[in-house]
Scaffold this active site. Structure first.
Site, short mmCIF file in Angstrom:
data_model
loop_
_atom_site.label_atom_id
_atom_site.label_comp_id
_atom_site.label_asym_id
_atom_site.label_seq_id
_atom_site.Cartn_x
_atom_site.Cartn_y
_atom_site.Cartn_z
N ASP A 9 0.82 -0.98 0.13
CA ASP A 9 -0.11 -0.16 0.23
C ASP A 9 0.69 1.06 -0.13
OD1 ASP A 9 -1.02 -2.42 0.88
OD2 ASP A 9 -3.36 -1.21 2.10
N HIS A 69 -10.17 1.65 0.51
CA HIS A 69 -10.49 2.66 1.05
C HIS A 69 -10.57 3.45 -1.04
CE1 HIS A 69 -10.02 3.80 4.82
NE2 HIS A 69 -9.25 3.27 4.62
N HIS A 178 -3.62 -4.25 2.78
CA HIS A 178 -4.52 -3.48 3.57
C HIS A 178 -3.42 -3.13 4.95
CE1 HIS A 178 -7.73 -2.14 5.33
NE2 HIS A 178 -8.23 -3.38 6.36
N HIS A 180 -0.79 -2.67 6.39
CA HIS A 180 0.37 -1.81 6.62
C HIS A 180 1.60 -2.44 7.01
CE1 HIS A 180 -1.84 1.86 5.22
NE2 HIS A 180 -2.43 1.23 4.20
FE LIG Z 1 -7.18 -0.70 3.06
#
Ligand SMILES: [Fe+2]
Length: 264
Positions: A9, A69, A178, A180
């Site tokens: 991400d 997101h 997701h 992180h």
């Molecule tokens: Fe996410």
């Protein structure tokens, strides 16, 4: 043998800074045939918009995946229609803008399918990612791909590992995103599918999973809503490299990548 590089991400401007600082050396070292990055938080830490996407296109990234997101920035709705290599999770209900699967042909002529999925544990309930994967794998096999990469954007390691096992032998790699936080469980499963619960984040190493510490700690102390502003300070690039046999689609190895600076 062919090689893919997956970048975790990308978190706002610090994430783009991490790519600028470290991606050139990684590309030179690994010479990947395909580069995929999850960009769901690349615009200011929430969603994606045209300007950061254009900046990321300059980094030799072939396919952009996303997750829950992706909807945070309204510009994404039109970008999903106009940018064929920008994906949203494929298991959203019918009628949602964009697509969750794409085929990329490498310079060497290897066709690689990328499937973006989203989990349902501790996340919004959408369509079943397992059954969506079944359907998309069949379609991709009909289109003659040599390999399939799955970005499984999900919270729970149990759901991620279950999907890895479920797809073992049918796809080249299942890479989680997701959370992180990069995990240390990368391995090739018995059927030849490379698996990693989470690739980690390209972004700030300070803060809480890339967000300013005071915002997140405040949220836990007072339960009030907060803005997910990226943390400042040192940045790092995290992801993984997968080597695979392009004739069989089976993975040979998976290695995590972690370059940059700790927050001290
Ligand atoms: Fe996410």
């Amino acid at each position: 043998m062919a090689r893919l590089l997956f970048l975790g991400d990308v978190m706002g401007r610090p994430g783009r800074r991490a790519l600028k600082a470290h991606l050139p050396e990684i590309l030179a070292e690994f010479s990947p045939d395909l580069v995929v990055a999850n960009v769901e938080n690349a615009a200011g830490g929430a969603g994606i918009s045209a300007r950061p996407l254009n900046e990321l296109k300059g980094f030799a990234i072939d396919v952009f995946t996303s997750g829950n997101h992706i909807w945070d920035n309204r510009e994404a709705y039109s970008l999903l229609e106009t940018e064929p290599y920008l994906l949203r999770p494929t298991n959203y209900p019918p009628g949602v803008p964009g697509r969750g699967v794409v085929v990329h042909a490498t310079a060497g002529g290897v066709k690689i399918g990328v499937i973006n999925l989203q989990g349902r544990v501790f996340m919004r309930e959408i369509d079943c990612p397992f059954r969506a994967a079944d359907r998309k794998i069949e379609t991709l096999k009909d289109s003659g791909v040599s390999a399939i990469l799955v970005d499984f954007h999900a919270e729970a390691t149990s759901e991620k590992e279950a999907l890895g096992r479920y797809l073992d032998g049918r796809v080249t790699a299942v890479i989680g995103t997701h959370t992180h936080v990069q995990t240390a469980d990368g391995r090739v499963l018995p059927g030849g599918t490379a698996y990693l619960s989470d690739a980690g984040m390209c972004g700030p190493t300070g803060g809480v999973i890339g967000v300013k510490t005071e915002s997140v700690v405040g949220r836990f102390l007072n339960a009030l809503p907060f803005r997910a502003e990226p943390a400042e300070g040192p940045v790092a690039l995290r992801g993984c490299v997968v080597d695979f046999d392009e004739k069989t689609g089976r993975s040979l190895s998976i290695e995590t990548v972690d370059r940059g600076d700790a927050d001290g």
